[in-house]
Design an enzyme around this catalytic site. Structure first.
Site, PDB file in Angstrom:
ATOM      1  N   HIS A  85       0.456  -1.071   0.103  1.00 52.13           N
ATOM      2  CA  HIS A  85       0.110  -0.121  -0.208  1.00 52.13           C
ATOM      3  C   HIS A  85       0.878   1.594   0.193  1.00 52.13           C
ATOM      4  O   HIS A  85       1.059   2.026  -0.572  1.00 52.13           O
ATOM      5  CB  HIS A  85      -1.150   0.430   1.174  1.00 52.13           C
ATOM      6  CG  HIS A  85      -2.404  -0.360   1.393  1.00 52.13           C
ATOM      7  ND1 HIS A  85      -3.076  -1.415   2.233  1.00 52.13           N
ATOM      8  CD2 HIS A  85      -2.750  -1.940   0.075  1.00 52.13           C
ATOM      9  CE1 HIS A  85      -4.420  -1.953   1.919  1.00 52.13           C
ATOM     10  NE2 HIS A  85      -3.508  -2.522   0.171  1.00 52.13           N
ATOM     11  N   TYR A  95      -9.272   4.219   2.955  1.00 48.88           N
ATOM     12  CA  TYR A  95     -10.100   3.203   3.311  1.00 48.88           C
ATOM     13  C   TYR A  95     -11.861   3.213   3.679  1.00 48.88           C
ATOM     14  O   TYR A  95     -12.611   2.231   3.659  1.00 48.88           O
ATOM     15  CB  TYR A  95      -9.509   3.347   5.394  1.00 48.88           C
ATOM     16  CG  TYR A  95      -8.160   2.118   5.081  1.00 48.88           C
ATOM     17  CD1 TYR A  95      -8.131   1.266   4.469  1.00 48.88           C
ATOM     18  CD2 TYR A  95      -6.316   2.941   4.662  1.00 48.88           C
ATOM     19  CE1 TYR A  95      -6.383   0.040   4.813  1.00 48.88           C
ATOM     20  CE2 TYR A  95      -5.370   2.264   4.456  1.00 48.88           C
ATOM     21  CZ  TYR A  95      -5.695   1.265   4.772  1.00 48.88           C
ATOM     22  OH  TYR A  95      -4.473   0.460   4.658  1.00 48.88           O
ATOM     23  N   GLU A 137       0.877   2.142   8.676  1.00 54.35           N
ATOM     24  CA  GLU A 137       1.340   2.597   7.071  1.00 54.35           C
ATOM     25  C   GLU A 137       1.611   3.671   7.274  1.00 54.35           C
ATOM     26  O   GLU A 137       2.198   4.147   6.215  1.00 54.35           O
ATOM     27  CB  GLU A 137      -0.312   2.398   6.386  1.00 54.35           C
ATOM     28  CG  GLU A 137      -0.453   0.962   5.404  1.00 54.35           C
ATOM     29  CD  GLU A 137      -1.701   0.875   4.410  1.00 54.35           C
ATOM     30  OE1 GLU A 137      -2.083   1.595   4.625  1.00 54.35           O
ATOM     31  OE2 GLU A 137      -1.802  -0.261   4.405  1.00 54.35           O
ATOM     32  N   GLY A 276      12.877 -18.992 -12.711  1.00 60.42           N
ATOM     33  CA  GLY A 276      12.413 -17.171 -13.500  1.00 60.42           C
ATOM     34  C   GLY A 276      13.327 -16.147 -13.213  1.00 60.42           C
ATOM     35  O   GLY A 276      14.132 -16.677 -12.405  1.00 60.42           O
ATOM     36  N   VAL A 277      12.462 -15.819 -13.303  1.00 58.95           N
ATOM     37  CA  VAL A 277      12.599 -14.047 -13.150  1.00 58.95           C
ATOM     38  C   VAL A 277      12.639 -13.675 -11.242  1.00 58.95           C
ATOM     39  O   VAL A 277      12.897 -13.008 -11.165  1.00 58.95           O
ATOM     40  CB  VAL A 277      12.034 -12.856 -13.631  1.00 58.95           C
ATOM     41  CG1 VAL A 277      10.456 -12.915 -13.402  1.00 58.95           C
ATOM     42  CG2 VAL A 277      12.437 -11.533 -14.078  1.00 58.95           C
ATOM     43  N   PRO A 281      15.059 -11.098  -6.322  1.00 64.68           N
ATOM     44  CA  PRO A 281      15.765 -10.446  -5.080  1.00 64.68           C
ATOM     45  C   PRO A 281      16.160 -11.313  -4.629  1.00 64.68           C
ATOM     46  O   PRO A 281      17.857 -11.083  -3.883  1.00 64.68           O
ATOM     47  CB  PRO A 281      14.217 -10.807  -4.382  1.00 64.68           C
ATOM     48  CG  PRO A 281      13.712 -11.627  -4.569  1.00 64.68           C
ATOM     49  CD  PRO A 281      14.114 -11.643  -6.469  1.00 64.68           C
ATOM     50  N   PHE A 398       4.947 -13.171  -6.546  1.00 66.17           N
ATOM     51  CA  PHE A 398       4.983 -11.968  -7.475  1.00 66.17           C
ATOM     52  C   PHE A 398       3.956 -11.488  -7.814  1.00 66.17           C
ATOM     53  O   PHE A 398       2.861 -12.237  -8.240  1.00 66.17           O
ATOM     54  CB  PHE A 398       6.076 -11.796  -8.458  1.00 66.17           C
ATOM     55  CG  PHE A 398       7.601 -11.881  -8.603  1.00 66.17           C
ATOM     56  CD1 PHE A 398       8.102 -11.401  -7.247  1.00 66.17           C
ATOM     57  CD2 PHE A 398       8.033 -12.255  -9.525  1.00 66.17           C
ATOM     58  CE1 PHE A 398       9.570 -11.054  -7.936  1.00 66.17           C
ATOM     59  CE2 PHE A 398       9.747 -13.103  -9.286  1.00 66.17           C
ATOM     60  CZ  PHE A 398      10.210 -11.784  -8.401  1.00 66.17           C
TER      61      PHE A 398
END
Length: 410
Positions: A85, A95, A137, A276-277, A281, A398
């Protein structure tokens, strides 16, 4: 605090949410975007089309109902979603809008079963859960804004270099257009990139893992071109980056985010597994380990279809040659003749339990993995078969979170 009556009301809806959760969240998004189309600027449209976002939200609502009498149990999930977020720009004022249409969706789907008491209990519960998100947040926004080299919202970056890593993956080296400092980040974190694509009504935001270690003069993302498949459209942002974003172009990034990060305090060995990709990370973690922790053994295992689509292989192989604590293994599902001639891989087919046990010298380690969901499900099963403690298993999806547990066949 929720009243006991509300807690019992929410718990009574758990079986209903298990059955109708995705139907409710599909209706929720229809109502939300129908009344607030501007929010389409924050959401991944492909995930909406494929139903991934609806399923992820349904799982979150279900978990909240299940643990409504012990909300601290869902705080790790709140923090994980909070990172996304914050990176997207979701704010406190969003919200109440979400709450309004979530309650409307519950009423629309459950009809008479959604009594006034149940709706009131869910309104009360949503307020408590929303406050938890908003508070967490707010701290993330403040930390991001005030840290050295940090910023709020989206910041202009220039593509300093674009490097083709394989037939389907290219790396973008990004430097701040304002010439200012860059915020540090944890190995494994991602940035959001916001694109305005010609002909598109809404902006598109995607998260991409940072594929190098922190402390450089640039951020690097390594993007797979997502071509159209049998059950999915072509990736709008990934194809646009590959085809239209070249050296000198300006792109807009949010500050690094994410809770899938390397535990740098643990001194035990590390096992990095990618498909793969999903290696992006892992490369960030690998580079940090090689630079800062030369005494910590690392096993790096990467699965790819073949050498043509295996990105960053030369860099990883070179790193291993100069760092004896690194052990590197490659698994190719469908190796080419050139791969065979060059002995470019260590295993053909898929990673399996028997081979994994041979490759990992010391199972008492921290395990990190990322890749396509079937790959992650297989790795997760293998690690549990090896009796690896849950606390030592770390993974990243992902896109919206899904389940690594097998789907029950009825």
């Amino acid at each position: 605090m929720l009243s006991e009556k509300s807690i019992q009301m929410i718990k009574s809806t758990v079986p209903v949410l298990e059955v109708h959760g995705v139907t409710i969240t599909k209706r929720f998004y229809e109502l939300l975007f129908g009344n607030h189309p501007e929010l389409l600027n924050l959401f991944n449209h492909a995930n909406q089309m494929q139903g991934r976002q609806q399923t992820a939200l349904a799982n979150t609502v279900y978990a909240a109902a299940l643990h409504i009498d012990n909300l601290p149990a869902i705080i790790p999930v709140v923090k994980q979603i909070g990172h996304k977020h914050r990176s997207l720009g979701v704010k406190a004022e969003h919200y109440p809008i979400v709450g309004k249409y979530l309650l409307m969706a519950i009423k629309d789907v459950l009809v008479d079963a959604a009594t006034d008491d149940i709706l009131q209990a869910w309104a009360e519960a949503y307020g408590v859960i929303a406050d938890a998100f908003i508070g967490i947040e707010a701290e993330m926004y403040e930390q991001t804004r005030t840290q050295a080299g940090g910023w709020e919202g989206f910041r202009a970056f220039r593509v300093e270099r674009k490097v083709k890593e394989s037939d389907v993956i290219s790396s973008f080296y990004l430097v701040p257009e304002d010439g200012g400092a860059l915020a540090e980040f944890e190995p494994g974190q991602y940035v959001s990139i916001k694109m305005q694509i010609a002909g598109e009504e809404h902006t598109h935001i995607r998260q991409y893992s940072l594929s190098d270690s922190s402390g450089k003069a640039y951020y690097r993302i390594s993007v797979k071109r997502e071509d159209a498949g049998q059950d999915r459209p072509a990736g709008k942002v990934s194809t646009y980056l590959h085809e239209h974003i070249h050296e000198g172009a300006i792109v807009w990034l949010s500050a690094p985010a994410g809770d899938f990060t390397l535990n740098q305090a643990d001194e035990r060995p590390v096992v990095l597994l990618s498909g793969g990709v999903g290696l992006t990370p892992m490369i960030s973690m690998l580079n940090k380990l090689a630079e800062k922790y030369p005494e910590r053994p690392v096993t790096f295992i990467h699965a790819a279809q073949n050498g043509n689509v295996h990105a960053m292989k030369d860099a990883v192989t070179t790193l291993a040659l100069s760092h004896p604590q690194l052990s590197v293994y490659y698994c190719y599902e469908k190796p080419t003749e050139q791969d065979r001639n060059e002995k470019a891989f260590h295993k053909e087919g898929y990673i399996d339990l028997a081979w994994l046990k041979q490759a990992i010298a010391d199972p008492n380690a921290q395990y990190y993995f990322c890749g396509p969901v079937p790959f992650m499900q297989a790795i997760n099963r293998a690690l549990h078969s090896m009796d690896i403690p849950e606390s030592d298993i770390h993974f990243e999806f992902f896109g919206p979170a899904a389940s690594l547990e097998p789907v029950a066949v009825v």
